[in-house]
Design a protein around this motif. Sequence first.
Motif, PDB file in Angstrom:
ATOM      1  N   ALA A   7      33.718  45.830  43.126  1.00  0.00           N
ATOM      2  CA  ALA A   7      34.747  46.727  43.635  1.00  0.00           C
ATOM      3  C   ALA A   7      35.801  46.008  44.461  1.00  0.00           C
ATOM      4  CB  ALA A   7      34.097  47.825  44.490  1.00  0.00           C
ATOM      5  N   ILE A   8      35.581  44.734  44.771  1.00  0.00           N
ATOM      6  CA  ILE A   8      36.491  43.984  45.632  1.00  0.00           C
ATOM      7  C   ILE A   8      37.172  42.894  44.824  1.00  0.00           C
ATOM      8  CG2 ILE A   8      36.668  42.515  47.681  1.00  0.00           C
ATOM      9  CD1 ILE A   8      34.250  43.950  48.822  1.00  0.00           C
ATOM     10  N   ASP A   9      38.495  42.959  44.776  1.00  0.00           N
ATOM     11  CA  ASP A   9      39.281  41.930  44.091  1.00  0.00           C
ATOM     12  C   ASP A   9      40.027  41.141  45.155  1.00  0.00           C
ATOM     13  OD1 ASP A   9      40.715  40.342  42.402  1.00  0.00           O
ATOM     14  OD2 ASP A   9      42.071  41.924  41.698  1.00  0.00           O
ATOM     15  N   PHE A  10      39.522  39.943  45.437  1.00  0.00           N
ATOM     16  CA  PHE A  10      40.127  39.157  46.507  1.00  0.00           C
ATOM     17  C   PHE A  10      41.406  38.473  46.056  1.00  0.00           C
ATOM     18  CE2 PHE A  10      40.353  35.567  49.510  1.00  0.00           C
ATOM     19  CZ  PHE A  10      40.371  36.300  50.684  1.00  0.00           C
ATOM     20  N   GLY A  11      41.534  38.182  44.777  1.00  0.00           N
ATOM     21  CA  GLY A  11      42.790  37.640  44.268  1.00  0.00           C
ATOM     22  C   GLY A  11      42.830  36.129  44.183  1.00  0.00           C
ATOM     23  N   ARG A  12      42.809  35.464  45.322  1.00  0.00           N
ATOM     24  CA  ARG A  12      42.996  34.005  45.338  1.00  0.00           C
ATOM     25  C   ARG A  12      41.817  33.270  44.725  1.00  0.00           C
ATOM     26  NH1 ARG A  12      44.634  36.088  50.180  1.00  0.00           N
ATOM     27  NH2 ARG A  12      46.828  35.810  50.745  1.00  0.00           N
ATOM     28  N   VAL A  13      40.616  33.691  45.059  1.00  0.00           N
ATOM     29  CA  VAL A  13      39.384  33.107  44.515  1.00  0.00           C
ATOM     30  C   VAL A  13      38.456  34.253  44.162  1.00  0.00           C
ATOM     31  CG1 VAL A  13      39.542  30.925  45.800  1.00  0.00           C
ATOM     32  CG2 VAL A  13      38.394  32.895  46.839  1.00  0.00           C
ATOM     33  N   PRO A  14      37.456  34.018  43.312  1.00  0.00           N
ATOM     34  CA  PRO A  14      36.469  35.081  43.048  1.00  0.00           C
ATOM     35  C   PRO A  14      35.812  35.534  44.353  1.00  0.00           C
ATOM     36  CG  PRO A  14      36.211  33.269  41.497  1.00  0.00           C
ATOM     37  CD  PRO A  14      37.200  32.798  42.526  1.00  0.00           C
ATOM     38  N   TYR A  15      35.484  36.816  44.397  1.00  0.00           N
ATOM     39  CA  TYR A  15      34.912  37.360  45.626  1.00  0.00           C
ATOM     40  C   TYR A  15      33.637  36.646  46.022  1.00  0.00           C
ATOM     41  CZ  TYR A  15      32.733  40.558  48.942  1.00  0.00           C
ATOM     42  OH  TYR A  15      32.124  41.085  50.054  1.00  0.00           O
ATOM     43  N   VAL A  16      32.836  36.204  45.042  1.00  0.00           N
ATOM     44  CA  VAL A  16      31.591  35.518  45.361  1.00  0.00           C
ATOM     45  C   VAL A  16      31.867  34.228  46.135  1.00  0.00           C
ATOM     46  CG1 VAL A  16      31.506  34.252  43.150  1.00  0.00           C
ATOM     47  CG2 VAL A  16      29.404  34.697  44.431  1.00  0.00           C
TER      48      VAL A  16
END
Length: 279
Positions: free
Chosen positions: A67-76
Amino acid sequence: MTDMGIATTTRTQPLAAPVRTASMYTTAMEVATRLLRKYLRSPQLLVMSLASGTIFVVLFRYIFGGAIDFGRVPYVDFLIPGMVMTSVLIAAPGTAVGVAEDGEHGFYDRLRSLPVPHIALLSGRALGESVIVAWSVAITAAIGFAVGFRLHGSVAEALAAYALCVVCGFAFIWMFICVGLVAGNAQSAQGISTVAYPLIFISSAYVPVGTMPGWMRVMAEHQPVTVMCNAVRSLALGDPALAGLAHTTTYWVTLSLLWSAGIVALFAPLAIALYRRGT
């Protein structure tokens, strides 16, 4: 015959103060070794540290990660450095419980009768707990790699991030030693230790602080866990900009070390005072 009385004189000598025969280093190492032996002889503690680390990582990685799209890098890649850093606080309440249990069972009462420096007794406890924290950090990091985390920085930066987590954990251990000495029993220590959870969740550990409401953002930006997570994340990603951070890695690492030094400077003397108060 005349009885000749022999006068005897008994001189009362003042009791000499006990001589502290054991050095601080020897005392601290003995206390730390005793703690680690106790830990290794309790397999359930090793299993629980593995289980708790796995549960937290899996929950955030797979339940919130989609549910979280951080954008710059994968959320993991954003999440795991924060999880690794906060694992020191998740494991630290065990310190408070252990200290309270030792107090209940009279362990500290026996130690007070020994000719050893009091500060060495608590330093040994902190040293042993730091080894356990290092284990928890390693376990959480390994689980993070298993669920898809990848380093963006160098191996040297990753090792520096690991060392920083252990240093920060050592600082927080002193806080939980104080909790254990104040609590008096294991149940109370466990309850008081929950004060760490607001520090964990109201921070940049799991989400950027910019997504929080204004009043909460102020709290998150000005507390040590956020600074420490930012430092570990900057090292793991190799570039603070990937985590949306404005300052350099050196800035965050330096600030984390200052926070750690301040926590030790506050809670170590307090722990020693609480320990002596029990004499």
